[in-house]
Scaffold this motif. Structure first.
Motif, PDB file in Angstrom:
ATOM      1  N   THR A 112       0.106   4.369   0.071  1.00 22.75           N
ATOM      2  CA  THR A 112      -0.302   5.443   0.989  1.00 22.75           C
ATOM      3  C   THR A 112       0.247   5.192   2.390  1.00 22.75           C
ATOM      4  O   THR A 112       0.647   6.134   3.081  1.00 22.75           O
ATOM      5  CB  THR A 112      -1.836   5.564   1.039  1.00 22.75           C
ATOM      6  OG1 THR A 112      -2.393   4.317   1.457  1.00 22.75           O
ATOM      7  CG2 THR A 112      -2.402   5.949  -0.312  1.00 22.75           C
ATOM      8  N   LYS A 113       0.303   3.921   2.802  1.00 24.90           N
ATOM      9  CA  LYS A 113       0.863   3.617   4.128  1.00 24.90           C
ATOM     10  C   LYS A 113       2.359   3.914   4.162  1.00 24.90           C
ATOM     11  O   LYS A 113       2.883   4.410   5.162  1.00 24.90           O
ATOM     12  CB  LYS A 113       0.635   2.145   4.488  1.00 24.90           C
ATOM     13  CG  LYS A 113      -0.764   1.833   4.921  1.00 24.90           C
ATOM     14  CD  LYS A 113      -0.860   0.389   5.369  1.00 24.90           C
ATOM     15  CE  LYS A 113      -2.262   0.036   5.809  1.00 24.90           C
ATOM     16  NZ  LYS A 113      -2.358  -1.370   6.215  1.00 24.90           N
TER      17      LYS A 113
ATOM     18  N   ASP B 265       0.862  -1.185   0.000  1.00 24.57           N
ATOM     19  CA  ASP B 265       0.000   0.000   0.000  1.00 24.57           C
ATOM     20  C   ASP B 265       0.897   1.233   0.000  1.00 24.57           C
ATOM     21  O   ASP B 265       1.602   1.515   0.960  1.00 24.57           O
ATOM     22  CB  ASP B 265      -0.903  -0.024   1.228  1.00 24.57           C
ATOM     23  CG  ASP B 265      -1.951   1.074   1.188  1.00 24.57           C
ATOM     24  OD1 ASP B 265      -2.019   1.785   0.155  1.00 24.57           O
ATOM     25  OD2 ASP B 265      -2.687   1.205   2.171  1.00 24.57           O
TER      26      ASP B 265
ATOM     27  N   SER C   1       4.018   6.198   2.419  1.00 24.67           N
ATOM     28  CA  SER C   1       4.264   7.649   2.474  1.00 24.67           C
ATOM     29  C   SER C   1       3.910   8.198   3.855  1.00 24.67           C
ATOM     30  O   SER C   1       4.601   9.088   4.360  1.00 24.67           O
ATOM     31  CB  SER C   1       3.477   8.368   1.381  1.00 24.67           C
ATOM     32  OG  SER C   1       2.090   8.219   1.606  1.00 24.67           O
ATOM     33  N   ARG C   2       2.829   7.680   4.475  1.00 24.97           N
ATOM     34  CA  ARG C   2       2.486   8.128   5.830  1.00 24.97           C
ATOM     35  C   ARG C   2       3.575   7.748   6.831  1.00 24.97           C
ATOM     36  O   ARG C   2       3.906   8.519   7.735  1.00 24.97           O
ATOM     37  CB  ARG C   2       1.155   7.533   6.268  1.00 24.97           C
ATOM     38  CG  ARG C   2      -0.032   8.292   5.715  1.00 24.97           C
ATOM     39  CD  ARG C   2      -1.296   7.794   6.325  1.00 24.97           C
ATOM     40  NE  ARG C   2      -1.484   6.406   5.900  1.00 24.97           N
ATOM     41  CZ  ARG C   2      -2.484   5.626   6.264  1.00 24.97           C
ATOM     42  NH1 ARG C   2      -3.396   6.083   7.077  1.00 24.97           N
ATOM     43  NH2 ARG C   2      -2.587   4.389   5.842  1.00 24.97           N
TER      44      ARG C   2
END
Length: 132
Positions: free
Chosen positions: A95-96, A93, A98-99
């Motif tokens: 998005t995970k 994932d 980058s977070r």
């Protein structure tokens, strides 16, 4: 009158004979020392000549002549197959990721600010990190 000379010698003839023997031993010893010295000098000269001969020879030899490599015809390469996972949760994932990077950067900046202002000792941060 009845005393003997030191060393037990009674007449001068014996003492001159003993001194002659001593002189002969010293002369032989000196000759042996000279012969040993001459042998050492010859050995040193031979060693120096060997060193000089080694220095006159070239130290490095040219690289060997290797045969030309054979060229093989190139095979057409297949495109890399896309990764296929067996479970939906195995797909990464983005998005995970980058977070997570943002959280690490924010934590590092916050830690540096607290360290710079010295609002609390650094070992609190270490122990709190180890407690997690």
């Amino acid at each position: 009158e009845g005393l003997e000379p030191l060393g037990g010698h009674k007449n001068d003839g014996d003492s001159s004979e003993g001194s002659n023997q001593l002189m002969e031993q010293l002369r032989r010893r000196e000759l042996l020392m000279q012969q040993m010295h001459m042998a050492q000098q010859r050995q040193r000269m031979q060693q120096i000549q060997q060193w000089q001969a080694c220095l006159q020879q070239p130290r490095y030899t040219p690289p060997p002549q290797l045969p030309e490599p054979q060229t093989r015809p190139k095979l057409p390469s297949r495109p890399a197959a896309a990764l296929k996972f067996f479970d939906e949760l195995e797909y990464p994932d983005k998005t995970k990721a980058s977070r997570g990077i943002k959280a690490m950067a924010l934590g590092a900046v916050g830690g540096m600010m607290v360290w710079f202002w010295a609002s609390c000792p650094a070992h609190y941060f270490v122990w709190s990190f180890l407690a997690c």
